[in-house]
Design a protein around this motif. Structure first.
Motif: not given
Lengths: 335, 288
Positions: B122, A31-32, A35, B127-129, A27-28, A48
């Motif tokens: 995140t 997500w990055t 971004n 961030g997503l979380y 996930t990180p 988001p």
């Protein structure tokens, strides 16, 4: 356990848990990546923004001082060269020339390309840091593996007590915190004028990595039976000739595995590079300069930098997974 | 192999290790007895044990030590348990195994500074979380509020980062599991739990030791993740020994004190590791 039938419901449940684990792990990264394609405003929004118009501005700002008109063409040519080099590298075992020659050739061509790029486009500082990372990584891998192979082979074949003492001392060094070395390096480096040079960082990384390299290569050499080089020596080779002509060619899997971990260590190192380099930053140090403040525009740049630094590692995982798993597990098999 | 040949083969490596590990360590010990800053870097002043006393009476040092111990006590057992669970599941699947492994390895292989930064993104404001938790709790969430939340992030990141290592080592161990005892246990009607306890776990015992040894060493020198997750902001009060050591050296510019702290850290890690090193030493002398 392959003979028995598996309960299909259980298999679905197992795969579901593993997919959840996969999502948690990556996930990180995803997500990055998102971004890095957003504008700072979109990236900083509490809710988001999705879908959004992807933009390459962050990457352009990171790597280039100004964007040339023919960038797509140049990028395409670069991509072709990279794919070509990877192809040659993967086919290296099938060529009739020694693998060392092929790999050296790849490194040489890659090096030339890296040096030619700044004369074609106006690259930003991040590109210089990238070059520093390349120099430090290649230097560390070459020196570390060369002397590590010699020592690993010696330690695998010698039965005296000194061998065990050296191995044990190396293991103790492996346990030491980096800080215990890096401050003296900093002090001594300034005293002898090597501070802020690639050479000091390379030698430091070689030394820090040597215990691990020696242990790992030794365990690979132990798997090669004595008879192999004994036969060569009966045929008139000296020990060193037997080593370079007979042992090394069958050691390639072990060398590639160890080299991969050395490469990751050198490429990933932050603390040593941060303290020993004042201007010649490597990529992790360069990225860390984006990690301090709350400035929103920095976050998307940091995301673009993170993705850029991670891409080579993703390549490594895709192409060398077998070696990586073997290397990580070598403690498992050896006990 | 003869003695003089052996000497030639190991010489380059041993010389590098002596020159670049033993020598710096000796320098660290000597510098630890001196008052040394950037202003008197060429003529350190001998102060005896003063640096050591200063370190041992420094509350921030003990705070960092306490946090390092908490970090080790939380991440080491937790990542071994999680790693074992994922390894057991991986052992059951045949399709997509390489795919799962590649994804699961990513947090461990990626550059630590970069991995930590991605992890942090995140949990940032956008961030997503942060978003998911805000929706869940129906109130605004800020993970960088105070020391407690940042501590949580550092520990969570520690587990996220290191679990793939235990996973892959234990997975490799499961591949070498002899089939006969397991089949015999099944025929005798042993439950899954019994097979686990009497066949699988004993087989993996030496690996647990190996993983614990490596992960304790690594937990002891956590630096990168503190640097990124605390945003180098001291207000959170979250720091490890390594990070505080770095602060003393480069922010406070007290090189003598920092070296004294390094020496104390080295002594500390050896006290912790002596049992592990002893077992390894015995194994090596037995097999060779």
């Amino acid at each position: 356990m392959e003979a028995q039938r598996k309960n299909p419901v259980a298999m679905i449940a197992i795969n579901a848990v593993l997919i959840l684990w996969l999502v948690y792990s990556v996930t990180p990264f995803l997500w990055t990546m998102l971004n890095s394609l957003k504008t700072p405003r979109e990236a900083n929004s509490r809710i988001p923004v999705f879908p959004f118009d992807p933009t390459g501005d962050n990457y352009a700002e990171l790597w280039l001082n100004n964007v040339p008109d023919n960038l797509p063409v140049l990028g395409f040519i670069l991509l072709l060269i990279i794919i070509g080099l990877i192809g040659v590298g993967l086919l290296a075992p099938r060529f009739p020339i020694p693998r060392v020659a092929t790999y050296s050739g790849i490194v040489a061509v890659g090096g030339i390309v890296v040096l030619v790029i700044p004369s074609l486009v106006n690259t930003a500082e991040f590109y210089d840091y990238f070059i520093n990372s390349v120099i430090v990584t290649v230097g560390t891998v070459v020196i570390s593996i060369t002397i590590g192979c010699l020592a690993g082979y010696g330690l695998a074949r010698y039965r005296g007590i000194i061998g065990v003492v050296i191995l044990f001392a190396a293991l103790a060094f492996r346990a030491l915190p980096r800080m215990a070395f890096v401050l003296p390096y900093y002090y001594l480096g300034q005293a002898v004028g090597l501070y802020d040079t690639h050479l000091l960082l390379i030698l430091t990384l070689v030394a820090v990595n040597q215990p691990f390299t020696v242990w790992m290569l030794r365990s690979f050499f132990m798997d090669i039976p004595h008879e192999v080089e004994e036969a060569a020596m009966i045929d008139g080779c000296t020990r060193l000739q037997a080593f370079t002509r007979v042992i090394i060619p069958i050691m390639w899997p072990g060398i590639i595995t160890t080299a991969l971990f050395t490469l990751l260590l050198a490429y990933n190192e932050f603390l040593l590079a941060r303290i020993l380099m004042q201007s010649n930053w490597t990529l992790p140090v360069a990225l860390s300069s984006y990690t301090g403040g709350e400035d929103a525009s920095q976050l998307t740049l940091a995301a673009a930098g993170s993705v850029s630094i991670t891409l080579p590692i993703v390549f490594v995982i895709i192409f060398f997974q077998k070696y990586l798993v073997k290397g990580l597990a070598f403690g498992a098999v050896k006990g | 192999m003869k003695r003089d040949q052996f000497t030639l083969f190991v010489a380059p490596s041993v010389i590098i290790m002596v020159l670049l590990m033993v020598l710096p360590l000796a320098t660290a010990i000597i510098l630890g007895f001196h008052r040394l800053t950037f202003t008197n870097i060429n003529n350190p002043e001998f102060v005896g044990l003063q640096n050591y006393i200063e370190v041992l009476t420094d509350s921030r040092f003990w705070n960092a030590m306490g946090f390092t111990l908490i970090y080790t006590a939380v991440t080491v057992p937790l990542h071994i348990v999680l790693g074992l669970a994922v390894a057991l599941l991986l052992d059951q699947v045949k399709y997509l195994r390489g795919f799962y492994i590649a994804g699961a390895l990513l947090p461990f292989i990626v550059t630590p500074v970069v991995g930590t930064l991605m992890f942090r993104l995140t949990f940032e404001r956008g961030g997503l979380y942060t978003y998911l938790l805000s929706e869940l709790l129906d109130s605004r969430v800020n993970f960088f509020l105070d020391g407690t939340t940042v501590t949580f992030l550092v520990l969570f990141h520690g587990v996220w980062y290191i679990t793939p290592f235990a996973m892959i080592v234990l997975f490799a161990g499961l591949q070498t599991l002899p089939k006969d005892p397991l089949e015999a246990a099944k025929v005798d009607g042993a439950t899954w739990l019994q097979r686990m306890r009497h066949v699988i776990l004993p087989h993996l015992r030496s690996l647990f030791l190996f993983i614990a040894l490596i992960s304790i060493m690594d937990a002891y020198r956590v630096f990168d993740s503190i640097f990124v997750l605390t945003k180098q902001n001291p207000i959170y009060g979250v720091e490890t020994i390594m990070y505080y050591n770095y602060e003393v050296a480069l922010s406070f510019q007290r090189l003598g004190k920092a070296n004294a702290m390094s020496v104390l850290t080295v002594i500390g890690i050896f006290v912790v590791l002596i049992p592990f090193l002893y077992i390894t030493y015995r194994q090596q002398t037995e097999t060779t």
